[in-house]
Design an enzyme around this catalytic site. Structure first.
Site, PDB file in Angstrom:
ATOM      1  N   GLN A  42      43.203  41.312  60.755  1.00 15.86           N
ATOM      2  CA  GLN A  42      43.975  42.203  61.615  1.00 15.86           C
ATOM      3  C   GLN A  42      43.057  43.307  62.145  1.00 15.86           C
ATOM      4  O   GLN A  42      42.316  43.921  61.378  1.00 15.86           O
ATOM      5  CB  GLN A  42      45.127  42.836  60.853  1.00 15.86           C
ATOM      6  CG  GLN A  42      46.086  43.567  61.785  1.00 15.86           C
ATOM      7  CD  GLN A  42      47.179  44.302  61.054  1.00 15.86           C
ATOM      8  OE1 GLN A  42      46.908  45.112  60.174  1.00 15.86           O
ATOM      9  NE2 GLN A  42      48.415  44.048  61.422  1.00 15.86           N
ATOM     10  N   TYR A  71      50.262  52.948  64.595  1.00 17.06           N
ATOM     11  CA  TYR A  71      48.806  53.080  64.722  1.00 17.06           C
ATOM     12  C   TYR A  71      48.453  53.157  66.221  1.00 17.06           C
ATOM     13  O   TYR A  71      49.346  53.117  67.079  1.00 17.06           O
ATOM     14  CB  TYR A  71      48.099  51.941  63.971  1.00 17.06           C
ATOM     15  CG  TYR A  71      48.349  52.054  62.479  1.00 17.06           C
ATOM     16  CD1 TYR A  71      47.727  53.057  61.742  1.00 17.06           C
ATOM     17  CD2 TYR A  71      49.261  51.231  61.826  1.00 17.06           C
ATOM     18  CE1 TYR A  71      47.996  53.213  60.384  1.00 17.06           C
ATOM     19  CE2 TYR A  71      49.534  51.384  60.470  1.00 17.06           C
ATOM     20  CZ  TYR A  71      48.899  52.378  59.754  1.00 17.06           C
ATOM     21  OH  TYR A  71      49.169  52.547  58.421  1.00 17.06           O
ATOM     22  N   CYS A  82      49.536  46.250  41.906  1.00 18.55           N
ATOM     23  CA  CYS A  82      50.934  45.839  41.860  1.00 18.55           C
ATOM     24  C   CYS A  82      51.492  46.116  40.474  1.00 18.55           C
ATOM     25  O   CYS A  82      50.888  45.745  39.469  1.00 18.55           O
ATOM     26  CB  CYS A  82      51.044  44.350  42.196  1.00 18.55           C
ATOM     27  SG  CYS A  82      52.713  43.710  42.012  1.00 18.55           S
TER      28      CYS A  82
HETATM   29  C1  LIG Z   1      49.511  48.033  50.365  1.00 16.21           C
HETATM   30  C2  LIG Z   1      50.019  47.700  51.714  1.00 16.21           C
HETATM   31  C3  LIG Z   1      49.192  47.841  52.819  1.00 16.21           C
HETATM   32  C4  LIG Z   1      49.632  47.484  54.083  1.00 16.21           C
HETATM   33  N1  LIG Z   1      48.767  47.544  55.137  1.00 16.21           N
HETATM   34  C5  LIG Z   1      49.136  47.041  56.321  1.00 16.21           C
HETATM   35  C6  LIG Z   1      48.193  46.892  57.370  1.00 16.21           C
HETATM   36  O1  LIG Z   1      47.019  47.190  57.236  1.00 16.21           O
HETATM   37  N2  LIG Z   1      48.627  46.372  58.544  1.00 16.21           N
HETATM   38  C7  LIG Z   1      49.923  45.990  58.733  1.00 16.21           C
HETATM   39  O2  LIG Z   1      50.256  45.530  59.810  1.00 16.21           O
HETATM   40  N3  LIG Z   1      50.828  46.108  57.756  1.00 16.21           N
HETATM   41  C8  LIG Z   1      50.458  46.606  56.554  1.00 16.21           C
HETATM   42  N4  LIG Z   1      51.361  46.649  55.535  1.00 16.21           N
HETATM   43  C9  LIG Z   1      52.739  46.194  55.779  1.00 16.21           C
HETATM   44  C10 LIG Z   1      52.908  44.730  55.398  1.00 16.21           C
HETATM   45  O3  LIG Z   1      52.103  43.900  56.162  1.00 16.21           O
HETATM   46  C11 LIG Z   1      54.371  44.294  55.540  1.00 16.21           C
HETATM   47  O4  LIG Z   1      54.731  44.396  56.885  1.00 16.21           O
HETATM   48  C12 LIG Z   1      55.309  45.162  54.713  1.00 16.21           C
HETATM   49  O5  LIG Z   1      54.802  45.320  53.417  1.00 16.21           O
HETATM   50  C13 LIG Z   1      56.713  44.565  54.652  1.00 16.21           C
HETATM   51  O6  LIG Z   1      56.664  43.252  54.182  1.00 16.21           O
HETATM   52  P1  LIG Z   1      56.973  42.851  52.641  1.00 16.21           P
HETATM   53  O7  LIG Z   1      58.325  43.386  52.336  1.00 16.21           O
HETATM   54  O8  LIG Z   1      56.906  41.359  52.633  1.00 16.21           O
HETATM   55  O9  LIG Z   1      55.920  43.501  51.823  1.00 16.21           O
HETATM   56  C14 LIG Z   1      50.949  47.016  54.259  1.00 16.21           C
HETATM   57  C15 LIG Z   1      51.773  46.883  53.153  1.00 16.21           C
HETATM   58  C16 LIG Z   1      51.329  47.207  51.895  1.00 16.21           C
HETATM   59  C17 LIG Z   1      52.235  47.005  50.722  1.00 16.21           C
HETATM   60  S1  SF4 Z   2      56.175  45.072  42.647  1.00 19.67           S
HETATM   61 FE1  SF4 Z   2      55.979  47.149  43.437  1.00 19.67          FE
HETATM   62  S2  SF4 Z   2      53.782  47.470  43.418  1.00 19.67           S
HETATM   63 FE2  SF4 Z   2      54.058  45.252  43.298  1.00 19.67          FE
HETATM   64  S3  SF4 Z   2      53.977  44.561  45.385  1.00 19.67           S
HETATM   65 FE3  SF4 Z   2      56.116  44.891  44.881  1.00 19.67          FE
HETATM   66  S4  SF4 Z   2      56.488  46.938  45.618  1.00 19.67           S
HETATM   67 FE4  SF4 Z   2      54.287  46.762  45.482  1.00 19.67          FE
END
Ligand SMILES: Cc1cc2nc3c(=O)[nH]c(=O)nc-3n(C[C@H](O)[C@H](O)[C@H](O)COP(=O)(O)O)c2cc1C
Ligand code: SF4
Length: 668
Positions: free
Chosen positions: A104, A171, A359
Site C-alpha cells: 500500500q 491520509y 495482538c
Molecule cells: C495496526 C493497524 C494498522 C493499520 N494500518 C493501516 C494502513 O496502513 N493502511 C490502511 O489502509 N489501513 C490500515 N489499518 C486499517 C485496516 O486495514 C482495516 O481497514 C481495519 O482494521 C478494519 O478492518 P478489520 O476490522 O478487519 O481489522 C490498520 C489497522 C490496524 C489494526
Molecule cells: S484481538 Fe485486539 S489486539 Fe488483537 S487484532 Fe483484535 S483488536 Fe487488535
C-alpha cells in the site's frame, strides 16, 4: 461439498488472479524495518506466516512514498532504490505460498507522526496527532505525484504483484478529496474534479512508470464520518471514473482521525459495519469491489460474497489474531480459529503510541521470526491437510514431557493448558467454579463486550479438541496434588476486587457490593433497577460495570480517583464505551478525592476544585483495585512440584499479559 464456495472461488483482479476472495488489508504494523526503514526478517516472517495461512491477497501497510509523509517511525520506505533488495528478499520468501502480494502506497499528510506535516491546507487533524501543518505548494504536489509513480516502479522491481493507493482514512490523498481538510482555491481545491485531481495524476504517473498491466488498486472512503467530509455520494461519483482510469479494484473503507465512526472499530461496532458502502459503490462499477471492517467470521464473509455485496472480503485484525483463518475455514474447522476480540489494544493502540504492533489474542504477532522452531514443534507448518495442524501429539515434540496441573480455568489457565497439551505434556485443569472463564467471562456480560467471550470459547473448544480434562467445582486440595502428582503447578487463580478504606463506607445504609457481585451470572438479583448507584473506580472495569448498571435503567455516578478514565483500554475501544455511557446519562467525575460516605450518599471534592455531595443513593459498587488470589501458596510445601504464578494471580493486569504469559510458560 467445498466449504465456503464463494470465498474459495478464484477472482481476476486486473491482470492477476487471486486463488480466493480473502485479502489481508494493509496494516501499518510499525515493526520489521532497520534503522534505514528497510525491511527485515521480522516483517518477512510475519507475512510468511500469513501467506502460509492461505489468504488470497495480502498488503504490506504504510509503504512510505516520501520522507515527509511517513505515517509512523517503523514502516518500510519506498522512496529510495536502496529499499528494493530487502523488499525483494521478502517477496521471494512470501510468494511461494501462492498469495498475491502487494504494497500500500502511503503518504500521511496531516496525519503523519512527524512534527512538521504537509497537507492540502494548513488545517491540523482533529485528533490523534499534533504538530504544525503546512499547505503544499503546487510544485511540491507535482513532486509527490512522481513519488507515487516511482514507488510503484520500485515495488514492481522488487517482485510485488500489485500496489494499492491509499486514498482513504484521512491520509494525504483523502485530505485533498475531502472538503473538511481541503480549502484550496487553486486547481487542487474547490470542485469535486479539482479535489480528486491529485489522485488521478497519481494513477496516470503510476501507469506510465509501471505499465498499464501492473494492477493498481485504490482504497477510498465510502464516508469520512466527519462534518463537511467525503460522503457516499462522492464515492459513488468517483468509482466509475476510477474504473475508466483502469484501476484494478476499489477497496471501500471509512473514517478519518477524529471521525464519529472509527476506521478501526472496536467490539462495540457491528460486524461488517462498512459493507453497505461497498455494496452501494459496487452498483456503479464492474471492477472488483472489496469490503472491510469487523469481518472476522468466514460465515459472514461467505454471506457478503454470496449476496453480491462485494467481490472480495478484506480482513485486517482477524488475520493478526489467526494467520491460519483461511485454511481453517476451508477445512471447516471454524472452532479452531483464534478470534480477534475487537479490543484494538495490542494493534492500533500500540502503533499509534509508536510501539510495535501486536495482538492481545495472539502474542506471536511480531515474534514469528523468533518462534520458527517453536512453531515447528507445535506443528504449525504450512500444509494443505489441516490434520497436521490440529493433531498435535506428543510424537511431534521432542522435549521432555511433564505432568502439569493448571489451577484456574480463566483465560490464562486455559491458554497455558492448551499450549502445554499441544507440546505433548499431560495436563489437568482444576477449577473451583462450575464454569470456565473467570473475570473475563463476567466482563463479557457487559453491553457491547460479548466478544470477549469468543476467546474463552476458543480456548474451551481447544481444550476439548486436545482432550484436556477440566475438573469443575473442585478447588485445589491435597488429594488432587497427591493423586495427580504433578511436576509443575501453574497457578492461574485470577484476582478479586479490593475493598477501599474510605470513611463511612461500611457504616452507610447503602448496599455495598463489588463489580464482580454485579456481573456474576448467579447473582442477577444483585443488579438493581430504577435505583441511584455510585460506582467507585473509573478504570475499564468500573466503566463497563457502570454501563451495565445504567443499561438496567439506573441513575449512575462514577467516581474516578485518577486523572483519566480507563487508561488500560485502547483509545478506540474507550471511545465507544464513553459514547455508550453518555447515551445512558452516566455522570463521570475524575480526579476525585472522597471525603466520606454518608447514610445515603457520598461527599467528595475534585482535586483543587469544587466540593460535591451526591445524596439519595441506594448502592455503592466497588471497582477499583484488584488483588491476586494466591491462597494456593499454602500447598507449596506439600509437593516437590514447582509453582508458577501467571495472569492476574501474578499481578492483576490486562488480558494481553494473561495470554502472553500463559503461552510463554508453556513454551519455557
Ligand atoms: C495496526 C493497524 C494498522 C493499520 N494500518 C493501516 C494502513 O496502513 N493502511 C490502511 O489502509 N489501513 C490500515 N489499518 C486499517 C485496516 O486495514 C482495516 O481497514 C481495519 O482494521 C478494519 O478492518 P478489520 O476490522 O478487519 O481489522 C490498520 C489497522 C490496524 C489494526
Ligand atoms: S484481538 Fe485486539 S489486539 Fe488483537 S487484532 Fe483484535 S483488536 Fe487488535
Amino acid at each position: 461439498m467445498t466449504n465456503f464456495p464463494h470465498i474459495f472461488n478464484p477472482v481476476k483482479i486486473g491482470s492477476m488472479v487471486s486463488k480466493n476472495r480473502l485479502m489481508m488489508s494493509a496494516m501499518s504494523i510499525n515493526f520489521g524495518v532497520d534503522d534505514k526503514c528497510h525491511v527485515t526478517d521480522q516483517l518477512t516472517q510475519y507475512f510468511v506466516e500469513r501467506a502460509k495461512g492461505g489468504v488470497g491477497m495480502m498488503l504490506v501497510g504504510g509503504g512510505s512514498v516520501h520522507p515527509g509523509g511517513q505515517e509512523l517511525p517503523d514502516l518500510p520506505i519506498l522512496y529510495e532504490d536502496s529499499s528494493i533488495p530487502a523488499l525483494q528478499k521478502m517477496v521471494e520468501q512470501v510468494k511461494p505460498y501462492g498469495v498475491k502480494f502487494g504494497v500500500q502506497l502511503m503518504h500521511g499528510g496531516r496525519q503523519s507522526y512527524l512534527p512538521q506535516k504537509v497537507a492540502p491546507s494548513p488545517i491540523p487533524a482533529p485528533a490523534v496527532v499534533k504538530g504544525e501543518v503546512r499547505a503544499l505548494e503546487v510544485d511540491e504536489i507535482k513532486e509527490l505525484v512522481e513519488c507515487f509513480g516511482n514507488a510503484t516502479r520500485r515495488c514492481k522491481d522488487a517482485g510485488f504483484d500489485f500496489v494499492e493507493i491509499h486514498a482513504a482514512h484521512g491520509y494525504l490523498i483523502n485530505q485533498f478529496m475531502s472538503p473538511n481538510s481541503n480549502i484550496r482555491q487553486d486547481q487542487y481545491g474547490g470542485t469535486f474534479e479539482n479535489r480528486t485531481r491529485f489522485l488521478f495524476e497519481i494513477i496516470e504517473d503510476i501507469k506510465i512508470k509501471a505499465g498499464e498491466d501492473f494492477p493498481v488498486g485504490i482504497r477510498i472512503n465510502g464516508r469520512d464520518y466527519i462534518k463537511n467530509g467525503w460522503e457516499l455520494e462522492d464515492a459513488v461519483k468517483l468509482a466509475p471514473l476510477l474504473e475508466q482510469a483502469k484501476v484494478a479494484y476499489l477497496h471501500v473503507s471509512g473514517g478519518v482521525y477524529g471521525s464519529t465512526e472509527l476506521t478501526i472499530p472496536s467490539m462495540y461496532s457491528a460486524h461488517g459495519c462498512f459493507v453497505y458502502m461497498a455494496q452501494e459503490v459496487k452498483k456503479h462499477v464492474s471492477i472488483p469491489v472489496i469490503t472491510v471492517g469487523r469481518i472476522k467470521s468466514p460465515l459472514l464473509a461467505e454471506e457478503i460474497l454470496r449476496d453480491g455485496k462485494a467481490d472480495v472480503v478484506s480482513m485486517g485484525r482477524a488475520l493478526l489474531a489467526d494467520p491460519y483463518l483461511p485454511i481453517k475455514a476451508q477445512e471447516g474447522k471454524l472452532s479452531e480459529i483464534r478470534p480477534c476480540i475487537g479490543c484494538c489494544l495490542g494493534c492500533i493502540h500500540a502503533v499509534l503510541a509508536k510501539e510495535p504492533g501486536g495482538c492481545v489474542a495472539n502474542p506471536d504477532v511480531g515474534r514469528e521470526y523468533k518462534l520458527k522452531e517453536e512453531h515447528q514443534k507445535e506443528n504449525r507448518f504450512f500444509t494443505n491437510n489441516l490434520e497436521k495442524l490440529s493433531k498435535t501429539t506428543s510424537e511431534n515434540v521432542s522435549e521432555q514431557k511433564s505432568k502439569i496441573l493448571v489451577v484456574g480455568a480463566g483465560a490464562a489457565g486455559m491458554a497455558a493448558a492448551r499450549l502445554f497439551a499441544i507440546r505433548g505434556h499431560k495436563v489437568v485443569v482444576v477449577e473451583k467454579k462450575q464454569n470456565s472463564g473467570g473475570l473475563l467471562l463476567l466482563a463479557s456480560k457487559a453491553p457491547g463486550r460479548g466478544e470477549l467471550g469468543d476467546i474463552l470459547e476458543f480456548f474451551k473448544n481447544e481444550l476439548q479438541r486436545l482432550n484436556v480434562e477440566i475438573v469443575y467445582g473442585k478447588p485445589l486440595d491435597e488429594e488432587i496434588l497427591k493423586s495427580f502428582n504433578p511436576d509443575k503447578v501453574v497457578v492461574a487463580t485470577g484476582s478479586m476486587p479490593d475493598m477501599p478504606m474510605v470513611k463511612g463506607l461500611f457504616q452507610s445504609k447503602m448496599e455495598v457490593v463489588t463489580s464482580v457481585d454485579i456481573m456474576e451470572e448467579s447473582n442477577q438479583e444483585a443488579i438493581p433497577t430504577g435505583k441511584k448507584v455510585i460506582v467507585i473506580g473509573g478504570g475499564m472495569t468500573g466503566l463497563i460495570t457502570a454501563d451495565y448498571i445504567a443499561a438496567q435503567n439506573n441513575e449512575v455516578y462514577v467516581l474516578n480517583r485518577k486523572k483519566s478514565y480507563a487508561e488500560e483500554m485502547s483509545a478506540n475501544d474507550r471511545y465507544y464505551l464513553r459514547e455508550s455511557l453518555k447515551k445512558r446519562g452516566v455522570i463521570l467525575y475524575k480526579n476525585v478525592a472522597i471525603d466520606k460516605f454518608t447514610d445515603r450518599g457520598v461527599e467528595f471534592h475534585i482535586k483543587d476544585g469544587e466540593a460535591v455531595f451526591i445524596d439519595g443513593c441506594d448502592m455503592v459498587v466497588i471497582s477499583e483495585k484488584y488483588t491476586p488470589i494466591r491462597e494456593i501458596k499454602k500447598f507449596e510445601p506439600l509437593t516437590s512440584a514447582d509453582f508458577h504464578f501467571i495472569g492476574d494471580a501474578k499481578l492483576p493486569r490486562h488480558l494481553m499479559y494473561c495470554i502472553s504469559e500463559a503461552e510463554e510458560i508453556a513454551r519455557s
